[in-house]
Design a protein around this motif. Structure first.
Motif, PDB file in Angstrom:
ATOM      1  N   MET A   1       0.900  -1.135   0.055  1.00  0.00           N
ATOM      2  CA  MET A   1      -0.033   0.128  -0.043  1.00  0.00           C
ATOM      3  C   MET A   1       0.848   1.118   0.046  1.00  0.00           C
ATOM      4  O   MET A   1       1.981   1.201   0.528  1.00  0.00           O
ATOM      5  N   TRP A   2       0.369   2.228  -0.836  1.00  0.00           N
ATOM      6  CA  TRP A   2       1.329   3.340  -0.901  1.00  0.00           C
ATOM      7  C   TRP A   2       0.326   4.371  -0.575  1.00  0.00           C
ATOM      8  O   TRP A   2      -0.959   4.673  -0.759  1.00  0.00           O
ATOM      9  N   ILE A   3       0.853   5.362   0.153  1.00  0.00           N
ATOM     10  CA  ILE A   3       0.069   6.783   0.442  1.00  0.00           C
ATOM     11  C   ILE A   3       0.888   8.116   0.002  1.00  0.00           C
ATOM     12  O   ILE A   3       2.117   8.232   0.125  1.00  0.00           O
ATOM     13  N   TRP A   4       0.297   8.794  -0.434  1.00  0.00           N
ATOM     14  CA  TRP A   4       0.925  10.221  -1.185  1.00  0.00           C
ATOM     15  C   TRP A   4       0.642  11.224  -0.322  1.00  0.00           C
ATOM     16  O   TRP A   4      -0.517  11.535   0.147  1.00  0.00           O
ATOM     17  N   LEU A   5       1.430  11.666   0.438  1.00  0.00           N
ATOM     18  CA  LEU A   5       1.421  12.925   1.381  1.00  0.00           C
ATOM     19  C   LEU A   5       1.877  14.289   0.685  1.00  0.00           C
ATOM     20  O   LEU A   5       3.229  14.243   0.089  1.00  0.00           O
ATOM     21  N   GLU A   6       1.172  15.467   1.000  1.00  0.00           N
ATOM     22  CA  GLU A   6       1.680  16.541   0.225  1.00  0.00           C
ATOM     23  C   GLU A   6       1.552  17.704   0.911  1.00  0.00           C
ATOM     24  O   GLU A   6       0.321  17.875   1.290  1.00  0.00           O
ATOM     25  N   ASP A   7       2.319  18.564   1.071  1.00  0.00           N
ATOM     26  CA  ASP A   7       2.025  19.928   2.019  1.00  0.00           C
ATOM     27  C   ASP A   7       1.431  21.008   1.277  1.00  0.00           C
ATOM     28  O   ASP A   7       2.021  21.257   0.558  1.00  0.00           O
ATOM     29  N   ILE A   8       0.036  21.220   1.505  1.00  0.00           N
ATOM     30  CA  ILE A   8      -0.523  22.032   0.712  1.00  0.00           C
ATOM     31  C   ILE A   8      -0.863  23.238   1.496  1.00  0.00           C
ATOM     32  O   ILE A   8      -1.594  23.268   2.563  1.00  0.00           O
ATOM     33  N   ALA A   9      -0.803  24.416   0.922  1.00  0.00           N
ATOM     34  CA  ALA A   9      -0.796  25.662   1.546  1.00  0.00           C
ATOM     35  C   ALA A   9      -2.182  26.084   1.305  1.00  0.00           C
ATOM     36  O   ALA A   9      -2.559  26.778   0.584  1.00  0.00           O
ATOM     37  N   ILE A  10      -3.482  25.311   2.110  1.00  0.00           N
ATOM     38  CA  ILE A  10      -4.695  25.672   1.693  1.00  0.00           C
ATOM     39  C   ILE A  10      -5.149  27.105   2.061  1.00  0.00           C
ATOM     40  O   ILE A  10      -6.085  27.508   1.243  1.00  0.00           O
ATOM     41  N   GLU A  11      -4.524  27.797   2.958  1.00  0.00           N
ATOM     42  CA  GLU A  11      -4.755  29.177   3.254  1.00  0.00           C
ATOM     43  C   GLU A  11      -4.699  30.133   2.000  1.00  0.00           C
ATOM     44  O   GLU A  11      -5.417  30.873   1.997  1.00  0.00           O
ATOM     45  N   SER A  12      -3.980  29.688   1.077  1.00  0.00           N
ATOM     46  CA  SER A  12      -3.636  30.684   0.043  1.00  0.00           C
ATOM     47  C   SER A  12      -4.386  30.216  -1.061  1.00  0.00           C
ATOM     48  O   SER A  12      -4.420  31.212  -2.078  1.00  0.00           O
ATOM     49  N   ASN A  13      -5.427  29.440  -0.936  1.00  0.00           N
ATOM     50  CA  ASN A  13      -6.253  29.061  -2.104  1.00  0.00           C
ATOM     51  C   ASN A  13      -7.683  29.682  -1.826  1.00  0.00           C
ATOM     52  O   ASN A  13      -8.076  29.736  -0.521  1.00  0.00           O
ATOM     53  N   GLN A  14      -8.345  30.042  -2.747  1.00  0.00           N
ATOM     54  CA  GLN A  14      -9.886  30.016  -2.393  1.00  0.00           C
ATOM     55  C   GLN A  14     -10.744  29.246  -2.153  1.00  0.00           C
ATOM     56  O   GLN A  14     -10.502  28.107  -2.708  1.00  0.00           O
ATOM     57  N   CYS A  15     -11.452  29.131  -0.963  1.00  0.00           N
ATOM     58  CA  CYS A  15     -12.327  28.178  -0.518  1.00  0.00           C
ATOM     59  C   CYS A  15     -13.591  28.828   0.070  1.00  0.00           C
ATOM     60  O   CYS A  15     -14.009  28.142   0.743  1.00  0.00           O
ATOM     61  N   ASP A  16     -13.930  29.982  -0.405  1.00  0.00           N
ATOM     62  CA  ASP A  16     -15.119  30.587  -0.024  1.00  0.00           C
ATOM     63  C   ASP A  16     -16.484  29.898  -0.544  1.00  0.00           C
ATOM     64  O   ASP A  16     -17.417  30.005   0.121  1.00  0.00           O
ATOM     65  N   TRP A  17     -16.149  29.329  -1.910  1.00  0.00           N
ATOM     66  CA  TRP A  17     -17.586  28.595  -2.325  1.00  0.00           C
ATOM     67  C   TRP A  17     -18.738  29.612  -2.664  1.00  0.00           C
ATOM     68  O   TRP A  17     -19.456  29.521  -2.227  1.00  0.00           O
ATOM     69  N   SER A  18     -18.152  31.001  -3.096  1.00  0.00           N
ATOM     70  CA  SER A  18     -19.025  31.984  -3.512  1.00  0.00           C
ATOM     71  C   SER A  18     -19.729  31.672  -4.812  1.00  0.00           C
ATOM     72  O   SER A  18     -19.184  30.549  -5.570  1.00  0.00           O
ATOM     73  N   TYR A  19     -20.595  32.434  -5.314  1.00  0.00           N
ATOM     74  CA  TYR A  19     -21.168  32.330  -6.629  1.00  0.00           C
ATOM     75  C   TYR A  19     -20.168  32.066  -7.696  1.00  0.00           C
ATOM     76  O   TYR A  19     -20.184  31.342  -8.584  1.00  0.00           O
ATOM     77  N   MET A  20     -19.202  33.161  -7.749  1.00  0.00           N
ATOM     78  CA  MET A  20     -18.328  33.085  -8.827  1.00  0.00           C
ATOM     79  C   MET A  20     -17.221  31.963  -8.567  1.00  0.00           C
ATOM     80  O   MET A  20     -16.739  31.409  -9.752  1.00  0.00           O
TER      81      MET A  20
END
Length: 278
Positions: A1-20
């Motif tokens: 079994m393999w697992i892929w781990l990656e450090d993702i800077a989620i705070e720098s990504n848009q995640c508000d899920w607005s209409y646009m």
């Protein structure tokens, strides 16, 4: 079994899920799905589900109360919602259509789908000044029909109040338009009716789970928060049932479309023409 781990800077990504924000994601989902409609090979690994919506519906149906018990609960609380007999009739009628809707969904052109697109799993990032999708949690990845990915996103966002219930039509049309623009940008020039059906039916079939949630909540008590939740679930159910009716109408269009092609093929004594049109 393999697992892929990656450090993702989620705070720098848009995640508000607005209409646009959802419009951008819908467009990119269209481009992503469109690549497979143009010949990008679909995964052949045996662990990918190929009838995801059917398996999800079967599980929801198995966990839900039998429809006879649901009717008893519905009638018991009917007066609280000023006589919702038409909603129950629509629910009962659409339950009988489920298998036919699934059969048509499984006939659509196939794409590779994430199948769990929501604010904790899908993010936008900028790559070379262009929006790009970043997706995590591929547990539900499947071979699915065109439009199915968008419908799953839409139905879940509606249930979780990311899409206001009083703006269902506006969001529905805008997100589908964006998805189609993505498909066209990828180069797919197929019949948009297929994508429309995949979108509406995969969102609509969530009504099986939502109605059961509504009935469970009605039985739980009469607190203010429970009444508010029941009101929301009822409005969501009505929106999804409306989409189920729309799906049934589109299904009729698809059946007529292939009937016309079949008649054309018969008249030309050519079976190859059917595959070309598809």
């Amino acid at each position: 079994m393999w697992i892929w781990l990656e450090d993702i800077a989620i705070e720098s990504n848009q995640c508000d899920w607005s209409y646009m924000h959802m419009s951008k994601i819908s467009y990119l989902l269209g481009k992503y799905n469109g690549d497979y409609l143009l010949g990008n090979p679909l995964p052949t690994d045996s662990f990918f589900c190929r009838t995801w919506m059917r398996s999800w519906v079967e599980i929801c149906t198995a966990y839900a109360k039998p429809i006879e018990e649901q009717k008893v609960i519905w009638d018991k609380h009917l007066n609280e919602f000023h006589g919702m007999s038409e909603t129950w009739e629509s629910y009962f009628h659409n339950r009988s259509r489920v298998n036919s809707l699934l059969e048509t969904l499984e006939f659509l052109p196939r794409v590779f789908a994430h199948q769990d697109v929501h604010w904790d799993n899908i993010f936008l990032e900028q790559i070379d000044e262009h929006d790009s999708l970043m997706a995590i949690d591929w547990q539900f990845a499947s071979i699915s029909g065109v439009g199915e990915e968008l419908g799953r996103m839409f139905g879940y966002a509606l249930l979780k109040r990311k899409i206001p219930v009083n703006m269902v039509e506006e969001y529905k049309e805008e997100l589908f338009l964006s998805y189609m623009q993505g498909l066209r940008a990828a180069g797919w020039d197929g019949n948009s009716t297929f994508a429309r059906f995949g979108f509406t039916v995969s969102a609509a079939l969530r009504f099986i789970m939502v109605i059961d949630k509504l009935l469970i909540n009605l039985e739980a008590g009469n607190g203010i928060s429970q009444k508010e939740k029941s009101s929301h679930l009822l409005l969501v159910s009505q929106a999804l049932l409306s989409m189920a009716d729309e799906s049934w109408s589109i299904r009729s269009e698809i059946k007529q479309y292939f009937h016309n092609i079949y008649e054309c093929c018969i008249s030309r004594h050519s079976s190859a023409a059917l595959l070309t049109h598809y």
